[in-house]
Every structure is written in C-alpha cells, then in structure tokens.
Enzyme design. Sequence first.
Site, PDB file in Angstrom:
ATOM      1  N   ASP A  32      61.303  18.796  62.104  1.00  0.00           N
ATOM      2  CA  ASP A  32      60.505  19.952  61.671  1.00  0.00           C
ATOM      3  C   ASP A  32      60.880  21.134  62.547  1.00  0.00           C
ATOM      4  OD1 ASP A  32      58.094  21.740  61.049  1.00  0.00           O
ATOM      5  OD2 ASP A  32      57.538  19.952  59.927  1.00  0.00           O
ATOM      6  N   ASP A  50      65.651  23.851  62.761  1.00  0.00           N
ATOM      7  CA  ASP A  50      65.448  24.754  61.634  1.00  0.00           C
ATOM      8  C   ASP A  50      66.384  24.312  60.503  1.00  0.00           C
ATOM      9  OD1 ASP A  50      65.400  26.774  59.787  1.00  0.00           O
ATOM     10  OD2 ASP A  50      65.466  28.409  61.243  1.00  0.00           O
ATOM     11  N   GLY A  79      52.102  26.958  51.582  1.00  0.00           N
ATOM     12  CA  GLY A  79      50.697  27.274  51.849  1.00  0.00           C
ATOM     13  C   GLY A  79      49.897  27.233  50.570  1.00  0.00           C
ATOM     14  N   SER A 119      56.397  19.965  42.948  1.00  0.00           N
ATOM     15  CA  SER A 119      54.983  20.330  42.761  1.00  0.00           C
ATOM     16  C   SER A 119      54.667  20.519  41.284  1.00  0.00           C
ATOM     17  CB  SER A 119      54.733  21.647  43.502  1.00  0.00           C
ATOM     18  OG  SER A 119      53.549  22.255  43.059  1.00  0.00           O
ATOM     19  N   CYS A 121      53.269  22.941  40.344  1.00  0.00           N
ATOM     20  CA  CYS A 121      53.432  24.388  40.131  1.00  0.00           C
ATOM     21  C   CYS A 121      54.678  24.693  39.291  1.00  0.00           C
ATOM     22  CB  CYS A 121      53.498  25.138  41.462  1.00  0.00           C
ATOM     23  SG  CYS A 121      51.878  25.331  42.216  1.00  0.00           S
ATOM     24  N   TYR A 147      56.861  30.048  43.905  1.00  0.00           N
ATOM     25  CA  TYR A 147      56.883  28.721  44.543  1.00  0.00           C
ATOM     26  C   TYR A 147      57.293  27.660  43.508  1.00  0.00           C
ATOM     27  CZ  TYR A 147      54.667  24.496  46.572  1.00  0.00           C
ATOM     28  OH  TYR A 147      54.393  23.230  47.033  1.00  0.00           O
ATOM     29  N   LYS A 151      60.746  25.292  43.364  1.00  0.00           N
ATOM     30  CA  LYS A 151      60.684  23.824  43.251  1.00  0.00           C
ATOM     31  C   LYS A 151      61.546  23.341  42.080  1.00  0.00           C
ATOM     32  CE  LYS A 151      57.772  22.526  46.513  1.00  0.00           C
ATOM     33  NZ  LYS A 151      58.335  21.863  47.688  1.00  0.00           N
ATOM     34  N   ARG A 281      44.810  22.692  34.550  1.00  0.00           N
ATOM     35  CA  ARG A 281      45.818  21.655  34.769  1.00  0.00           C
ATOM     36  C   ARG A 281      45.416  20.404  34.011  1.00  0.00           C
ATOM     37  NH1 ARG A 281      50.005  24.267  36.545  1.00  0.00           N
ATOM     38  NH2 ARG A 281      50.182  24.662  38.750  1.00  0.00           N
TER      39      ARG A 281
HETATM   40  P1  NAD Z   1      53.107  21.569  55.344  1.00  0.00           P
HETATM   41  O1  NAD Z   1      53.275  23.052  55.409  1.00  0.00           O
HETATM   42  O2  NAD Z   1      52.019  20.952  56.129  1.00  0.00           O
HETATM   43  O3  NAD Z   1      54.482  20.851  55.739  1.00  0.00           O
HETATM   44  C1  NAD Z   1      55.739  21.447  55.531  1.00  0.00           C
HETATM   45  C2  NAD Z   1      56.479  21.406  56.847  1.00  0.00           C
HETATM   46  O4  NAD Z   1      57.776  21.998  56.660  1.00  0.00           O
HETATM   47  C3  NAD Z   1      55.781  22.206  57.955  1.00  0.00           C
HETATM   48  O5  NAD Z   1      55.452  21.392  59.056  1.00  0.00           O
HETATM   49  C4  NAD Z   1      56.801  23.266  58.322  1.00  0.00           C
HETATM   50  O6  NAD Z   1      56.834  23.590  59.707  1.00  0.00           O
HETATM   51  C5  NAD Z   1      58.102  22.621  57.868  1.00  0.00           C
HETATM   52  N1  NAD Z   1      59.153  23.618  57.747  1.00  0.00           N
HETATM   53  C6  NAD Z   1      59.047  24.854  57.204  1.00  0.00           C
HETATM   54  N2  NAD Z   1      60.201  25.524  57.349  1.00  0.00           N
HETATM   55  C7  NAD Z   1      61.049  24.695  58.003  1.00  0.00           C
HETATM   56  C8  NAD Z   1      62.381  24.830  58.450  1.00  0.00           C
HETATM   57  N3  NAD Z   1      63.069  25.961  58.251  1.00  0.00           N
HETATM   58  N4  NAD Z   1      62.949  23.784  59.089  1.00  0.00           N
HETATM   59  C9  NAD Z   1      62.266  22.639  59.304  1.00  0.00           C
HETATM   60  N5  NAD Z   1      60.990  22.456  58.911  1.00  0.00           N
HETATM   61  C10 NAD Z   1      60.388  23.478  58.259  1.00  0.00           C
HETATM   62  O7  NAD Z   1      52.988  21.215  53.796  1.00  0.00           O
HETATM   63  P2  NAD Z   1      52.554  19.843  53.095  1.00  0.00           P
HETATM   64  O8  NAD Z   1      51.266  20.091  52.444  1.00  0.00           O
HETATM   65  O9  NAD Z   1      52.694  18.705  54.033  1.00  0.00           O
HETATM   66  O10 NAD Z   1      53.665  19.759  51.953  1.00  0.00           O
HETATM   67  C11 NAD Z   1      54.823  18.924  52.066  1.00  0.00           C
HETATM   68  C12 NAD Z   1      55.693  19.118  50.838  1.00  0.00           C
HETATM   69  O11 NAD Z   1      54.946  18.796  49.662  1.00  0.00           O
HETATM   70  C13 NAD Z   1      56.192  20.554  50.650  1.00  0.00           C
HETATM   71  O12 NAD Z   1      57.481  20.528  50.128  1.00  0.00           O
HETATM   72  C14 NAD Z   1      55.226  21.109  49.620  1.00  0.00           C
HETATM   73  O13 NAD Z   1      55.794  22.188  48.894  1.00  0.00           O
HETATM   74  C15 NAD Z   1      54.984  19.878  48.758  1.00  0.00           C
HETATM   75  N6  NAD Z   1      53.702  19.962  48.028  1.00  0.00           N
HETATM   76  C16 NAD Z   1      52.533  19.952  48.715  1.00  0.00           C
HETATM   77  C17 NAD Z   1      51.336  20.047  48.018  1.00  0.00           C
HETATM   78  C18 NAD Z   1      50.004  20.042  48.731  1.00  0.00           C
HETATM   79  O14 NAD Z   1      48.964  20.154  48.058  1.00  0.00           O
HETATM   80  N7  NAD Z   1      49.936  19.929  50.055  1.00  0.00           N
HETATM   81  C19 NAD Z   1      51.334  20.140  46.615  1.00  0.00           C
HETATM   82  C20 NAD Z   1      52.554  20.149  45.953  1.00  0.00           C
HETATM   83  C21 NAD Z   1      53.747  20.048  46.659  1.00  0.00           C
END
Ligand code: NAD
Length: 320
Positions: A32, A50, A79, A119, A121, A147, A151, A281
Amino acid sequence: MKTAVVCGAGGFIGGHLVKRLKSEGYWVRGVDIKEHEFARTAADDFRLLDLREPKNCQEALRLPDGRPDEVYQLAADMGGMGFIHSAECEIMHNSVLINVHMTHAAAAAGVKRYFYSSSVCVYRDMKPGEPEMTEAEAIPAHPDNEYGWEKLYSERVAMAYERRYGMQVRIARFQNCYGPEGTWTGGREKAPAAICRKVTAAPDGGTIEIWGDGSAVRSYTYVDDMVDGIFRLMHSELHGAANIGCPQYVTVKQLVDIVAEVAGKKIHAKPVAGPVGVQSRNFSNERIYSIGWRSRFDLKAGIQQTYPWIEQQVKAAASR
Ligand code: NAD
C-alpha cells in the site's frame, strides 16, 4: 504454502482480506502507499509502495521465492460519494495508472491468478422497482460517475491480459461494503460509516443531516461476507465479472433507522443538498450464488458489528 500479494492491504477491504488469507494458511505480502490506519497488518511482509509506478508494481510481485501464486488488486484512489464527486481527475489518473501497471506487471511476472476489485458503479442509474440487472447489462455502458468508468476500463484491461497471457483473471463488482476498520471520517467515508458517526454524536431524539431526501435505494454488504466472496470467486472457475452484494435493499432513510435502532436512540433524518449518486440499485447475484456464496449478515447484524467500533473511534478521537 501458497503465496499471495494483496495490493491495497493498508485499506479497509484489503486489510480484512489479508486476515482471511492468513487464516487459510497463506504467506501474504501486503502492499500500500500507506500503513493501515486502524489495525496492525496481519501480513507476513508489508511494503510501502506507490503502485502508480511500474517499477514498484514489479517490486511488489518479487517475492523471496519467486512470483506470488495469487495477486489481489484492491488498491485505488477511493472514497464515498462526496469524494467520488470532488476528485474525478485523481480517480481517473491514479487508479488507472495502478491498474494498468499492476495488471501488466502481474502478467509479465507469470502470475497465475489475478483478482480485480471492481464496483457496481459500472452500471447505469436505475428506477425503483426495475428488475434485477445482470453483469452483461453493464454494456452498453452509462455509469453515473467517473469512478465507474475507470472500473469498467480497468476490468477490460485485466480481461485483455487474460486473453493474451493466459493469466486467470477474476473480477468482482462490489456493492457498498461496510464494517469495522474502515474509513469513518475525513471525507472519504461511505454512507454506513458516516451515518454511524453522526448517530454516535447525536443525543437520543436528536437530528442528523443526510444528503438528498433519503429515498435513494442501496444494498450494503458486510466486510466478512465481501471477503468470503472474494476468496470463493478467486478459487472458482467463474470467468467474467461477478456482482457481490447482500440482496437486502434499503433506502438511506431505512439505513438511518437501522443504525438508530442498534444505537438505542430515536433519530430524525434531515435532508440537505449533497452528492446523492444514483437513485436505485437492484443487481442479480446469480453468478456468485452459482459458486455457493451467500451473504450471512443482514444490514442490522452488520451494523451491530460496526456501530460499536465507530462509537469507540469517535470517543478515542474526542479524548485526544
Ligand atoms: P480503501 O480506500 O480503504 O483501500 C484502498 C487502498 O488503496 C488504500 O489503503 C490506499 O492507500 C491504497 N492506494 C491508493 N493509492 C495507492 C497507490 N498509488 N499505491 C498503493 N496503494 C494505493 O478502499 P476499500 O473500501 O478497501 O476498497 C478496496 C477496493 O474495492 C477498491 O478498489 C475499491 O474501489 C473497491 N470497492 C470498494 C467498495 C466499498 O464499498 N468499500 C465498493 C466497490 C468497490
């Protein structure tokens, strides 16, 4: 021992996924751009990298004994609705770079199985009462926000690499996910966490603000169920995207009522202007059901796990 790399392991779902993989006996590397905010990582090895940089994607996949057996790609600039509407360029830029470079690095390293977290979305807006939409109905595409477009594009990147390089790709389209150890404040939090936080702060009989009139329909999936879906999907032969979501659909107003009930408070919801997102949805879970997955937590059961954790975070923050 099987090995896995979890990208986004410092985040909410990735952090829980690492725990699940450990309980299944895996050696796990978490990657991460930041440490996990709320918990010590359960990973055997955790790298701060990164993943927008190709060389960092390559480094993430270089294990002491060679390449990982499995890669779970959950890293994203991510987010709730507030963030999605205010950070379109960051999402389109950062998440695309992560996905393009990580998919390429995994195929080049000869990774056999690759999971991508998409997602719901990716789908268009729906009207209340419309019949369930299946995965195939994401095309022709009309996502409500950037977003969703990112995806959809990144799904196609992963599928192109599967066709060319024979890397087995598994794609889940997550419904909204919630649970302990997720973002609950700061602008990136999603509706269940935001509402738990607001209810925590409100007195019995008090009022909280909600974005929109409260009639938007959503389904919310508890994080343990989501992680179970990811694990089952990754080890199945299900090709193409699969929705993962709790089949219980509620309005935002009903979500407030459930949180209030768990909190033991009477709470009024006051509509204010804000980025509501889609109106409705309703998705088919038939594909993920076909491999034996079912959600075990209805919304009340999941909020019963989540609310006390957020209450504790709010109290700890207030005493700092
Ligand atoms: P989250 O933001 O908690 O986790 C995503 C992580 O990616 C974060 O810890 C962030 O620091 C890391 N990240 C961002 N940019 C980065 C980079 N350049 N290099 C390395 N790491 C990086 O989100 P989450 O809720 O755990 O979601 C996880 C996945 O599931 C994501 O792809 C999100 O789009 C997808 N998703 C989540 C939801 C939900 O409701 N939480 C719904 C649909 C899809």
